[in-house]
Write a protein that holds these residues in place. Structure first.
Motif, mmCIF file in Angstrom:
data_model
loop_
_atom_site.group_PDB
_atom_site.id
_atom_site.type_symbol
_atom_site.label_atom_id
_atom_site.label_comp_id
_atom_site.label_asym_id
_atom_site.label_seq_id
_atom_site.Cartn_x
_atom_site.Cartn_y
_atom_site.Cartn_z
ATOM 1 N N PRO A 31 0.826 -1.211 0.000
ATOM 2 C CA PRO A 31 0.000 0.000 0.000
ATOM 3 C C PRO A 31 0.864 1.268 0.000
ATOM 4 N N LEU A 32 0.389 2.287 -0.709
ATOM 5 C CA LEU A 32 1.060 3.584 -0.766
ATOM 6 C C LEU A 32 0.143 4.668 -0.221
ATOM 7 N N VAL A 33 0.740 5.640 0.429
ATOM 8 C CA VAL A 33 0.049 6.863 0.784
ATOM 9 C C VAL A 33 0.799 7.952 0.027
ATOM 10 N N VAL A 34 0.129 8.555 -0.958
ATOM 11 C CA VAL A 34 0.744 9.567 -1.800
ATOM 12 C C VAL A 34 0.247 10.928 -1.335
ATOM 13 N N GLY A 35 1.184 11.847 -1.097
ATOM 14 C CA GLY A 35 0.774 13.152 -0.591
ATOM 15 C C GLY A 35 1.538 14.307 -1.174
ATOM 16 N N ILE A 36 0.917 15.481 -1.070
ATOM 17 C CA ILE A 36 1.521 16.749 -1.420
ATOM 18 C C ILE A 36 1.581 17.562 -0.132
ATOM 19 N N PRO A 37 2.738 18.157 0.188
ATOM 20 C CA PRO A 37 2.823 18.967 1.408
ATOM 21 C C PRO A 37 1.781 20.104 1.384
ATOM 22 N N GLY A 38 1.293 20.434 2.554
ATOM 23 C CA GLY A 38 0.351 21.537 2.669
ATOM 24 C C GLY A 38 -1.013 21.092 3.138
ATOM 25 N N GLY A 39 -1.347 19.830 2.886
ATOM 26 C CA GLY A 39 -2.641 19.332 3.300
ATOM 27 C C GLY A 39 -2.581 18.574 4.597
#
Length: 134
Positions: free
Chosen positions: A121-129
């Motif tokens: 499993p992956l958790v993909v994120g963009i900083p700021g949220g």
């Protein structure tokens, strides 16, 4: 881009800018590439050196951890990789549109359109949220 392995939840957290995630999606679509990761400081997680994309006969995409090399490996056939790359692009666009950040989960389930059983499993994120919440 930052990649960390979370042994407690058995997943990898991948955090990057819109540009970095677009570069990853491009490598996935092409079927080859290496994207290095910046070291992270998380006491209960292992920082990974980067992500490697490989072509494979398929069917589907397999995401796994090459623990000795500390590398996240994404391999698969062209059709499944194209679906995954499109999904990464769509997720990135959606996250960037919502308060400039956020995260999404990519997990295998029965009849998944591109992931094969056994994919990490992956958790993909963009900083700021904000960080992923459990």
């Amino acid at each position: 881009m930052i990649l960390v392995s979370d042994p407690v939840f058995g997943e990898v957290e991948l955090t990057g800018s819109v540009k970095e995630l677009a570069r990853l999606a491009g490598a996935v679509a092409e079927g080859e590439g290496f994207i290095s990761s910046v070291a992270a400081t998380a006491p209960d997680r292992e920082s990974l050196a980067g992500g490697e994309v490989r072509q494979a006969p398929g069917p589907g995409v397999l995401i796994h951890l090459d623990s000795p090399r500390r590398i996240l490996v994404i391999s698969g056939d062209p059709v499944a990789r194209a679906l995954f790359a499109d999904n990464l692009d769509a997720m990135t666009t959606a996250m960037a549109a919502v308060d400039g950040g956020g995260h999404r989960h990519i997990d295998h389930f029965a009849r998944h359109p591109y992931l094969v059983e056994g994919s990490m499993p992956l958790v993909v994120g963009i900083p700021g949220g904000g960080p992923p919440t459990r």
